[in-house]
Design an enzyme around this catalytic site. Sequence first.
Site, PDB file in Angstrom:
ATOM      1  N   GLU A  95       0.816  -1.195   0.000  1.00  0.00           N
ATOM      2  CA  GLU A  95       0.000   0.000   0.000  1.00  0.00           C
ATOM      3  C   GLU A  95       0.860   1.259   0.000  1.00  0.00           C
ATOM      4  OE1 GLU A  95      -0.994   0.497   4.681  1.00  0.00           O
ATOM      5  OE2 GLU A  95      -1.757  -1.282   3.705  1.00  0.00           O
ATOM      6  N   CYS A 108       3.318   8.153   2.102  1.00  0.00           N
ATOM      7  CA  CYS A 108       3.851   7.057   2.919  1.00  0.00           C
ATOM      8  C   CYS A 108       4.098   5.866   1.999  1.00  0.00           C
ATOM      9  CB  CYS A 108       2.832   6.737   4.006  1.00  0.00           C
ATOM     10  SG  CYS A 108       3.323   5.377   5.066  1.00  0.00           S
ATOM     11  N   CYS A 115       6.993  -8.330   6.089  1.00  0.00           N
ATOM     12  CA  CYS A 115       8.187  -7.938   6.854  1.00  0.00           C
ATOM     13  C   CYS A 115       8.599  -9.108   7.723  1.00  0.00           C
ATOM     14  CB  CYS A 115       7.878  -6.718   7.723  1.00  0.00           C
ATOM     15  SG  CYS A 115       9.318  -6.145   8.671  1.00  0.00           S
ATOM     16  N   CYS A 119       7.273  -7.550  14.619  1.00  0.00           N
ATOM     17  CA  CYS A 119       6.942  -6.784  15.822  1.00  0.00           C
ATOM     18  C   CYS A 119       5.548  -7.208  16.290  1.00  0.00           C
ATOM     19  CB  CYS A 119       6.999  -5.288  15.540  1.00  0.00           C
ATOM     20  SG  CYS A 119       8.653  -4.773  15.018  1.00  0.00           S
ATOM     21  N   CYS A 122       2.207  -5.370  15.006  1.00  0.00           N
ATOM     22  CA  CYS A 122       2.191  -4.879  13.621  1.00  0.00           C
ATOM     23  C   CYS A 122       1.554  -5.907  12.692  1.00  0.00           C
ATOM     24  CB  CYS A 122       3.620  -4.576  13.166  1.00  0.00           C
ATOM     25  SG  CYS A 122       3.714  -4.142  11.418  1.00  0.00           S
ATOM     26  N   CYS A 353      -0.894   2.518   9.061  1.00  0.00           N
ATOM     27  CA  CYS A 353       0.235   1.666   8.698  1.00  0.00           C
ATOM     28  C   CYS A 353      -0.079   0.188   8.845  1.00  0.00           C
ATOM     29  CB  CYS A 353       1.428   1.989   9.596  1.00  0.00           C
ATOM     30  SG  CYS A 353       2.661   0.691   9.596  1.00  0.00           S
TER      31      CYS A 353
HETATM   32  N1  SAH Z   1       9.445  -1.055   9.467  1.00  0.00           N
HETATM   33  C1  SAH Z   1       9.608   0.306   9.768  1.00  0.00           C
HETATM   34  C2  SAH Z   1       8.668   1.241   9.026  1.00  0.00           C
HETATM   35  C3  SAH Z   1       7.233   0.826   8.812  1.00  0.00           C
HETATM   36  S1  SAH Z   1       6.108   0.874  10.127  1.00  0.00           S
HETATM   37  C4  SAH Z   1       9.503   0.525  11.251  1.00  0.00           C
HETATM   38  O1  SAH Z   1       9.105  -0.381  11.959  1.00  0.00           O
HETATM   39  O2  SAH Z   1       9.857   1.619  11.686  1.00  0.00           O
HETATM   40  C5  SAH Z   1       5.814   2.590  10.507  1.00  0.00           C
HETATM   41  C6  SAH Z   1       5.444   2.791  11.997  1.00  0.00           C
HETATM   42  O3  SAH Z   1       4.152   2.259  12.323  1.00  0.00           O
HETATM   43  C7  SAH Z   1       6.442   2.101  12.910  1.00  0.00           C
HETATM   44  O4  SAH Z   1       6.785   2.949  13.976  1.00  0.00           O
HETATM   45  C8  SAH Z   1       5.645   0.924  13.399  1.00  0.00           C
HETATM   46  O5  SAH Z   1       6.146   0.420  14.594  1.00  0.00           O
HETATM   47  C9  SAH Z   1       4.255   1.505  13.521  1.00  0.00           C
HETATM   48  N2  SAH Z   1       3.182   0.514  13.604  1.00  0.00           N
HETATM   49  C10 SAH Z   1       3.173  -0.758  13.151  1.00  0.00           C
HETATM   50  N3  SAH Z   1       1.994  -1.351  13.425  1.00  0.00           N
HETATM   51  C11 SAH Z   1       1.237  -0.446  14.079  1.00  0.00           C
HETATM   52  C12 SAH Z   1      -0.078  -0.465  14.611  1.00  0.00           C
HETATM   53  N4  SAH Z   1      -0.858  -1.540  14.526  1.00  0.00           N
HETATM   54  N5  SAH Z   1      -0.522   0.664  15.203  1.00  0.00           N
HETATM   55  C13 SAH Z   1       0.238   1.767  15.268  1.00  0.00           C
HETATM   56  N6  SAH Z   1       1.485   1.847  14.770  1.00  0.00           N
HETATM   57  C14 SAH Z   1       1.988   0.752  14.188  1.00  0.00           C
HETATM   58 FE1  SF4 Z   2       8.328  -4.750  10.206  1.00  0.00          FE
HETATM   59 FE2  SF4 Z   2       6.031  -3.890  11.229  1.00  0.00          FE
HETATM   60 FE3  SF4 Z   2       8.172  -4.193  12.795  1.00  0.00          FE
HETATM   61 FE4  SF4 Z   2       8.127  -2.189  10.988  1.00  0.00          FE
HETATM   62  S1  SF4 Z   2       6.751  -2.428  12.763  1.00  0.00           S
HETATM   63  S2  SF4 Z   2       9.822  -3.628  11.403  1.00  0.00           S
HETATM   64  S3  SF4 Z   2       6.955  -3.173   9.323  1.00  0.00           S
HETATM   65  S4  SF4 Z   2       7.086  -5.850  11.710  1.00  0.00           S
END
Ligand code: SAH
Ligand code: SF4
Length: 378
Positions: A95, A108, A115, A119, A122, A353
């Site tokens: 996206e 964005c 990925c 995390c 996420c 995101c």
């Molecule tokens: N992988 C990179 C960039 C993509 S995510 C990173 O982790 O920084 C962009 C941001 O959205 C990151 O700070 C991530 O931790 C956050 N994010 C991921 N899932 C989320 C969620 N469900 N709610 C709010 N923020 C989230």
């Molecule tokens: Fe990957 Fe999501 Fe963690 Fe960013 S927040 S590094 S996209 S798993």
Amino acid sequence: MSTSNPVNLLDFDVDGLVAWFAGLGEKPFRARQVMRWMHHEGCDDFDAMTDVAKSLRAKLKEIAVIRPPVPVRDSISADGTRKWLLDVGNANAVETVFIPETNRGTLCVSSQAGCALDCAFCSTGKQGFNRNLSAAEIIGQLWLANKLLGAARDQATDLEAGEKDNGRIISNVVMMGMGEPLANFDNVVTALRLMLDDHAYGLSRRRVTVSTSGIVPAMDRLRDECPVALAVSLHASNDALRDRLVPINQKYPLRELMAACQRYLERAPRDFVTFEYVMLDGVNDSDAHARELVALVRDVPCKFNLIPFNPFPNSGFLRSPAERIRRFAGILIDAGIVTTTRKTRGDDVDAACGQLAGQVQDKTRRVLRLKQDMEIRR
Ligand code: SAH
Ligand code: SF4
């Protein structure tokens, strides 16, 4: 006649295209000319490049293409946030989100399909890793958004003459879509160079941001090879908690991460790092966590961006209540740290995101939906 395996010119930064043109016996200025057609004019048709010699155009048509990713869905939220779902083949989709604000427009951009870093909160991570996006697929998101937003603006200005060319529609790019940009380093850096280059998009380094979960050696490489604004996904105030929420922390713990941030700032276009911090109810959002954070970042010039958690099915987390987020922010602000709380935008098109990834986790359903979308487009 064209070759069956043409070269996609969107895969090259300026130096790369100059080198490739040299291989064809063409001068560097020809490469720059084509670069401008592609990225300034949004041109994907060699025949339309009227000031490029006809013989060269004919040669390019045989061996090259200008091929951005294909949008399979285009949704606009009531608040103006616009989201494209892009088909990147093999039933993978990523996206791109455009967020209009009063004084800027932010795109964005995604860097990977899925990925690997997993995390805990996420939805992209929950999907697992599919593959790295190519440089063409990364810069193609900006190419496409410029084109589609430009078209929308041209239509609008038919009605309101004089508004056209009132500055750029996309003034900022954040690598905060799907994927970990620093785990796809080379392709991301090629795309970043195009974002910055005057022959392509000419954005200021301060307006291009890479967001990383903290891959320390790649942060050092980015500093050396293509320093842009940096956001770091912190999300926890101590190693025990961060090990659980952001598993890459087990490899690069907070002490190393803070040191990497300091090293990055020696060459960064901005004099602070932005720490992103997702607010998870009862997990990382207490007053004690906030105080622990203040101590943790004591030696790193920084700002905080608190992100209210975006829930997705079976995540196991809840968003912190608004009052809790206000108190948490208050503690950081009282300690002298500039702190903002991210507005939730585009909720009605799931533009948050990784949000879409949550919906398409089930691959079979995803394939089906993509197919249905393709049918609609035909
Ligand atoms: N992988 C990179 C960039 C993509 S995510 C990173 O982790 O920084 C962009 C941001 O959205 C990151 O700070 C991530 O931790 C956050 N994010 C991921 N899932 C989320 C969620 N469900 N709610 C709010 N923020 C989230
Ligand atoms: Fe990957 Fe999501 Fe963690 Fe960013 S927040 S590094 S996209 S798993």
